[in-house]
Design an enzyme around this catalytic site. Sequence first.
Site, PDB file in Angstrom:
ATOM      1  N   GLY A   1       0.806  -1.217   0.000  1.00  0.00           N
ATOM      2  CA  GLY A   1       0.000   0.000   0.000  1.00  0.00           C
ATOM      3  C   GLY A   1       0.843   1.274   0.000  1.00  0.00           C
ATOM      4  O   GLY A   1       0.368   2.335  -0.429  1.00  0.00           O
TER       5      GLY A   1
ATOM      6  N   GLU B   1       2.784  -8.442  -1.763  1.00  0.00           N
ATOM      7  CA  GLU B   1       1.564  -9.086  -1.247  1.00  0.00           C
ATOM      8  C   GLU B   1       1.549 -10.597  -1.455  1.00  0.00           C
ATOM      9  O   GLU B   1       0.934 -11.318  -0.678  1.00  0.00           O
ATOM     10  CB  GLU B   1       0.318  -8.466  -1.903  1.00  0.00           C
ATOM     11  CG  GLU B   1       0.009  -7.038  -1.462  1.00  0.00           C
ATOM     12  CD  GLU B   1       0.739  -5.969  -2.251  1.00  0.00           C
ATOM     13  OE1 GLU B   1       1.613  -6.309  -3.076  1.00  0.00           O
ATOM     14  OE2 GLU B   1       0.427  -4.784  -2.054  1.00  0.00           O
TER      15      GLU B   1
END
Length: 259
Positions: free
Chosen positions: A111, A134
């Site tokens: 993010g 991720e």
Amino acid sequence: MSFENLLVKTENAICTITVNRPDKLNALNKKTVQEIEAAVKLAIADVSVKGIILTGAGQKAFVAGADISEFVGLSAEQGMAMAKAGQDVFALIEQSPKPVIAAVNGFALGGGCELSMACHLRVASDNAKFGQPEVNLGLIAGYGGTQRLTQLIGKAKSMELHMTADMLTAQQALELGLVNYVTTPELLRPKCIELLEKIKTKAPVAVAGVITSINAYYNYGIDGYAKEVSEFGKCFSTADFKEGTGAFLEKRKANFTGK
Ligand code: COA
């Protein structure tokens, strides 16, 4: 307005928004994402603000990703809602009529990389590291990373970074066109200010027009963002997601089974 997880200061018409959770490497929990939305909206609405700098507190991280501790126990639907909410805030930044520069002062992962990519320009200090790790958690990017990294560095390298979870150095990010400039940590803020001071001398309506028009090239809102939301959500119903996030929080290596 006061914030729990941000420092916000306006000086010489430049609003600096600093994500302030240095002991968690400025990881974006829900509250922080909401506060970024509020702070950016305030800066856009404030006629005295001509440009925005987004950065992270401390010497180590810009933002080390979404807050993994908040992933625990989320369903696929909750994962999708989380991705959609984050994407909406990052779209607000990308569509800001005032220039937004990410001053990337360390780790920009997950993010954090996505937050920097939602900004119009990126200046990195030479200790910065970029990546979309991720897959280490049994997840994919959910805040627009599959779309914006591809826009910025092309399909081949974007595929590689998303699939391998490898990190880029600031210099590699510069060579790939992910960042506009690399500086020393000391010169990071001055470089961002220099850029905004230059843009400040231009016609604001024209600058806003540049932003809208260049964003339009990418046909903002195309299906890719929706696809990312649904694929991100799907990951939350897998055993590998529980294993990946569990392993991070327990500080051990993940053992994925494909389930
Ligand atoms: N979410 C929640 N907490 C995070 C975090 C994240 N994304 N990134 C770092 N932290 C926390 C750590 O859990 C640790 O907290 P603790 O001191 O309470 O244990 C603290 O921040 C410091 O991080 P640590 O891992 O000890 O620092 P490091 O220098 O050993 O490693 C990183 C730095 C960035 C390589 C490592 O923190 C990391 O891999 N973070 C996750 C990156 C990621 O996967 N981001 C995408 C999320 S979708």
